[in-house]
Each structure stands twice: as structure tokens, then as C-alpha cells.
Design a protein around this motif. Structure first.
Motif, mmCIF file in Angstrom:
data_model
loop_
_atom_site.group_PDB
_atom_site.id
_atom_site.type_symbol
_atom_site.label_atom_id
_atom_site.label_comp_id
_atom_site.label_asym_id
_atom_site.label_seq_id
_atom_site.Cartn_x
_atom_site.Cartn_y
_atom_site.Cartn_z
ATOM 1 N N GLU A 109 0.836 -1.202 0.000
ATOM 2 C CA GLU A 109 0.000 0.000 0.000
ATOM 3 C C GLU A 109 0.871 1.252 0.000
ATOM 4 O O GLU A 109 2.065 1.209 0.307
ATOM 5 C CB GLU A 109 -0.911 0.004 1.233
ATOM 6 N N ALA A 110 0.271 2.367 -0.351
ATOM 7 C CA ALA A 110 0.994 3.645 -0.368
ATOM 8 C C ALA A 110 1.565 3.940 1.016
ATOM 9 O O ALA A 110 0.864 3.871 2.025
ATOM 10 C CB ALA A 110 0.051 4.771 -0.800
ATOM 11 N N GLY A 111 2.881 4.217 1.066
ATOM 12 C CA GLY A 111 3.532 4.569 2.320
ATOM 13 C C GLY A 111 3.835 3.408 3.240
ATOM 14 O O GLY A 111 4.460 3.587 4.288
ATOM 15 N N GLN A 112 3.405 2.201 2.896
ATOM 16 C CA GLN A 112 3.630 1.040 3.755
ATOM 17 C C GLN A 112 5.081 0.589 3.676
ATOM 18 O O GLN A 112 5.708 0.632 2.618
ATOM 19 C CB GLN A 112 2.716 -0.106 3.331
ATOM 20 N N ARG A 113 5.628 0.139 4.809
ATOM 21 C CA ARG A 113 6.975 -0.438 4.834
ATOM 22 C C ARG A 113 6.864 -1.934 5.068
ATOM 23 O O ARG A 113 6.157 -2.386 5.977
ATOM 24 C CB ARG A 113 7.826 0.218 5.919
ATOM 25 N N TYR A 114 7.593 -2.681 4.262
ATOM 26 C CA TYR A 114 7.562 -4.141 4.330
ATOM 27 C C TYR A 114 8.987 -4.626 4.555
ATOM 28 O O TYR A 114 9.874 -4.392 3.727
ATOM 29 C CB TYR A 114 6.985 -4.692 3.025
ATOM 30 N N ASP A 115 9.261 -5.270 5.687
ATOM 31 C CA ASP A 115 10.595 -5.741 6.046
ATOM 32 C C ASP A 115 10.709 -7.236 5.785
ATOM 33 O O ASP A 115 9.843 -8.009 6.213
ATOM 34 C CB ASP A 115 10.898 -5.452 7.512
ATOM 35 N N ILE A 116 11.786 -7.628 5.122
ATOM 36 C CA ILE A 116 11.983 -9.026 4.737
ATOM 37 C C ILE A 116 13.319 -9.513 5.301
ATOM 38 O O ILE A 116 14.384 -9.169 4.763
ATOM 39 C CB ILE A 116 11.985 -9.183 3.202
ATOM 40 N N PRO A 117 13.330 -10.288 6.378
ATOM 41 C CA PRO A 117 14.592 -10.864 6.866
ATOM 42 C C PRO A 117 15.075 -11.955 5.915
ATOM 43 O O PRO A 117 14.270 -12.637 5.279
ATOM 44 C CB PRO A 117 14.228 -11.431 8.235
ATOM 45 N N PHE A 118 16.392 -12.116 5.805
ATOM 46 C CA PHE A 118 16.902 -13.141 4.903
ATOM 47 C C PHE A 118 18.174 -13.772 5.452
ATOM 48 O O PHE A 118 18.890 -13.193 6.271
ATOM 49 C CB PHE A 118 17.184 -12.559 3.501
ATOM 50 N N ARG A 119 18.453 -14.962 4.957
ATOM 51 C CA ARG A 119 19.719 -15.684 5.168
ATOM 52 C C ARG A 119 20.133 -16.176 3.780
ATOM 53 O O ARG A 119 19.531 -17.091 3.237
ATOM 54 C CB ARG A 119 19.513 -16.850 6.141
ATOM 55 N N PHE A 120 21.156 -15.562 3.246
ATOM 56 C CA PHE A 120 21.565 -15.793 1.858
ATOM 57 C C PHE A 120 22.794 -16.708 1.835
ATOM 58 O O PHE A 120 23.828 -16.397 2.439
ATOM 59 C CB PHE A 120 21.895 -14.446 1.198
ATOM 60 N N ASP A 121 22.678 -17.842 1.144
ATOM 61 C CA ASP A 121 23.784 -18.801 1.062
ATOM 62 C C ASP A 121 24.869 -18.300 0.119
ATOM 63 O O ASP A 121 24.585 -17.841 -0.985
ATOM 64 C CB ASP A 121 23.266 -20.152 0.570
ATOM 65 N N VAL A 122 26.116 -18.415 0.552
ATOM 66 C CA VAL A 122 27.272 -18.046 -0.277
ATOM 67 C C VAL A 122 27.851 -19.330 -0.869
ATOM 68 O O VAL A 122 28.270 -20.222 -0.124
ATOM 69 C CB VAL A 122 28.338 -17.315 0.562
ATOM 70 N N PRO A 123 27.873 -19.476 -2.197
ATOM 71 C CA PRO A 123 28.354 -20.732 -2.803
ATOM 72 C C PRO A 123 29.798 -21.049 -2.408
ATOM 73 O O PRO A 123 30.608 -20.150 -2.150
ATOM 74 C CB PRO A 123 28.250 -20.444 -4.307
ATOM 75 N N TRP A 124 30.101 -22.340 -2.391
ATOM 76 C CA TRP A 124 31.450 -22.780 -2.035
ATOM 77 C C TRP A 124 32.508 -22.225 -2.991
ATOM 78 O O TRP A 124 33.647 -21.962 -2.591
ATOM 79 C CB TRP A 124 31.515 -24.313 -2.036
ATOM 80 N N GLU A 125 32.159 -22.053 -4.261
ATOM 81 C CA GLU A 125 33.146 -21.606 -5.253
ATOM 82 C C GLU A 125 33.275 -20.085 -5.335
ATOM 83 O O GLU A 125 33.987 -19.576 -6.203
ATOM 84 C CB GLU A 125 32.777 -22.146 -6.638
ATOM 85 N N THR A 126 32.622 -19.366 -4.446
ATOM 86 C CA THR A 126 32.684 -17.903 -4.488
ATOM 87 C C THR A 126 34.125 -17.416 -4.392
ATOM 88 O O THR A 126 34.870 -17.817 -3.499
ATOM 89 C CB THR A 126 31.853 -17.305 -3.337
ATOM 90 N N PRO A 127 34.567 -16.541 -5.300
ATOM 91 C CA PRO A 127 35.934 -16.004 -5.234
ATOM 92 C C PRO A 127 36.150 -15.207 -3.946
ATOM 93 O O PRO A 127 35.215 -14.593 -3.411
ATOM 94 C CB PRO A 127 36.011 -15.089 -6.460
#
Length: 262
Positions: A85-103
Motif C-alpha cells: 500500500e501507499a507509504g507502507q513499509r515491508y521488512d523481509i529478513p533473509f539468510r543468503f547462502d554463499v556458494p562454495w566456489e565464491t571467489p
């Protein structure tokens, strides 16, 4: 009213997005945590999704030319469709996996020259994709990777730069379409035989694959060429190995098999 709908279609006065990381530092095989804040604009909007993607700069060889491109290599969708909705704030918690091959981008809290890494937030509304939020991420080596880097330093190798190149390494278990090369200048005891050393880590949940590439010095009557060495490290026994001695042995064996001596 027509003008207002037209401006809304262009995204004017629409929702905005901001990502806040609890800690911007990570390791391969680990994760990043935080929250995505979606702020409603002047009017209600139907959000199709919010996602996160890990991106890095990749060098691409195409024919006789080279160019850099920004490549996303891991993505997680955080939401499905929802109404904001107009002016509404929506908060999204996350846990993001980092791949094993990430430089990796940092060693001992020192930035590796040539590396970039970021977490990009993407929001789609009204079939338009907003990629407006990009947060810098620092990726530090795993303990076994750190021990090998320590050993090279003990042998006298000096870091010069690092980059990420598109392609695959023959004989290596690899899932990403690119690999990292960390480049070193050799110490005096190796300098007569090699120009530089390039190190590549390809990690999995089970083991660490290590690739060494020796750039041979060309002589008066011979051309320089590359020599390759490859070995696998078991995570469980990585701290029980004298890596300086092992690397010295592998470097010499690999070089001697290809007619190099130092």
C-alpha cells in the motif's frame, strides 16, 4: 488522472528498496544475513517478487578481444507476489547462502586488488525490474585456503593481483561458469624458472581443489609456456600438513616434468 497513471507506469513515486546486511563479511560455503526494507511510494503497488543476487566482475575472452562484464552467479528469491500500500513499509529478513566456489576478495583484512563482489537486490513491480540496491560484500578465505596462502607467503611469493575469468578448468569439479586466479611474483629461488604463479581455488562441501599455473620464463632460444599442477585438499586434514614443504615439492615436480628447473 491519466497523467498520474502514466507517471506510475514509469515508476515515478513508486516503491523503493534498501538492503541492510548484519555483517558484510562472509566465507565460501557460509551465508549473509540481513533485512530488505521495501518502502511504499505515493500509490499502492503490486510487487511480483523481491530477490537477492551475488554478482562479481568477470573477464571474458571473445576471439582476439577481451572485455569485463558484471555477472550474477547465485540468486535467492525472498518473496512471491504481494500488495504494497501507499507509504507502507515491508521488512523481509533473509539468510543468503554463499556458494562454495565464491571467489575471495580479502586476505587478512586486506583487499585483493582486481576483485569486486556485491549483493544486488532486485524488485519487480508492474513488469519493470528495479536493480537499484547493490551492497559491497567481502569474502574471506576458508582456513584451508588461508593456510595455502600463508605457505606461499612463507616461500616468498608476493601477491600482485586477482581476477575472475569466464571458462572451465579441465579435470576440475566446477559448477560456476568462471574461476578466480590469484597471481603472485616468485621469490629469487624460483625466479630463474618462472615469471609468475597463478593460484585457483575450487571448493566443494567435501574438499578443496587447488590449481597452480606456472608461467615459464622464455630463454634466448626458447619460448615461455605454462605448466599446470593440481591437487586436492581434504578439509578434515588440511591443518595437519606442512603446506610450505608440500607446495615447494609440487612446484618443483610440476616444473621438472615440463623441463623447468629451479
Amino acid at each position: 488522472m491519466v497523467f498520474k497513471r502514466f507517471m506510475q507506469a514509469l515508476g515515478v513515486g513508486g516503491p523503493s528498496v534498501e538492503t541492510v546486511l548484519a555483517n558484510p563479511n562472509a566465507r565460501p560455503g557460509g551465508h549473509l544475513e540481513g533485512q530488505v526494507h521495501v518502502q511504499g511510494g505515493d500509490h499502492a503497488a503490486d510487487i511480483e517478487y523481491v530477490s537477492l543476487g551475488l554478482v562479481t566482475r568477470v573477464e571474458v575472452e571473445s576471439g582476439d578481444s577481451e572485455y569485463d562484464t558484471t555477472q550474477e552467479f547465485h540468486r535467492q528469491r525472498l518473496t512471491g507476489p504481494f500488495r504494497l500500500e501507499a507509504g507502507q513499509r515491508y521488512d523481509i529478513p533473509f539468510r543468503f547462502d554463499v556458494p562454495w566456489e565464491t571467489p575471495i576478495t580479502h586476505v587478512y583484512h586486506q583487499y585483493l586488488h582486481g576483485m569486486t563482489m556485491g549483493l544486488r537486490t532486485e524488485l519487480e513491480v508492474a513488469r519493470a525490474v528495479d536493480k537499484g540496491d547493490l551492497d559491497q560484500v567481502a569474502v574471506f578465505p576458508l582456513p584451508a585456503q588461508e593456510r595455502i596462502l600463508d605457505a606461499l607467503q612463507q616461500l616468498g611469493f608476493r601477491f600482485t593481483r586477482a581476477d575472475v575469468e569466464r571458462g572451465r578448468i579441465h579435470g576440475v569439479e566446477q559448477t560456476l561458469p568462471f574461476y578466480q586466479e590469484i597471481e603472485f611474483y616468485p621469490p629469487p629461488q624460483y625466479a630463474s624458472g618462472i615469471n609468475q604463479l597463478e593460484l585457483t581455488f575450487v571448493a566443494t562441501a567435501r574438499q578443496l581443489q587447488v590449481v597452480l599455473e606456472i608461467d615459464k620464463r622464455g630463454g634466448l632460444f626458447t619460448e615461455g609456456h605454462d605448466a599446470f599442477g593440481r591437487f586436492t585438499v581434504d578439509w578434515a586434514t588440511a591443518d595437519q600438513t606442512n603446506w610450505a614443504a608440500q607446495l615447494d615439492n609440487w612446484l618443483r615436480q610440476s616444473a621438472q616434468r615440463r623441463g623447468l628447473f629451479f
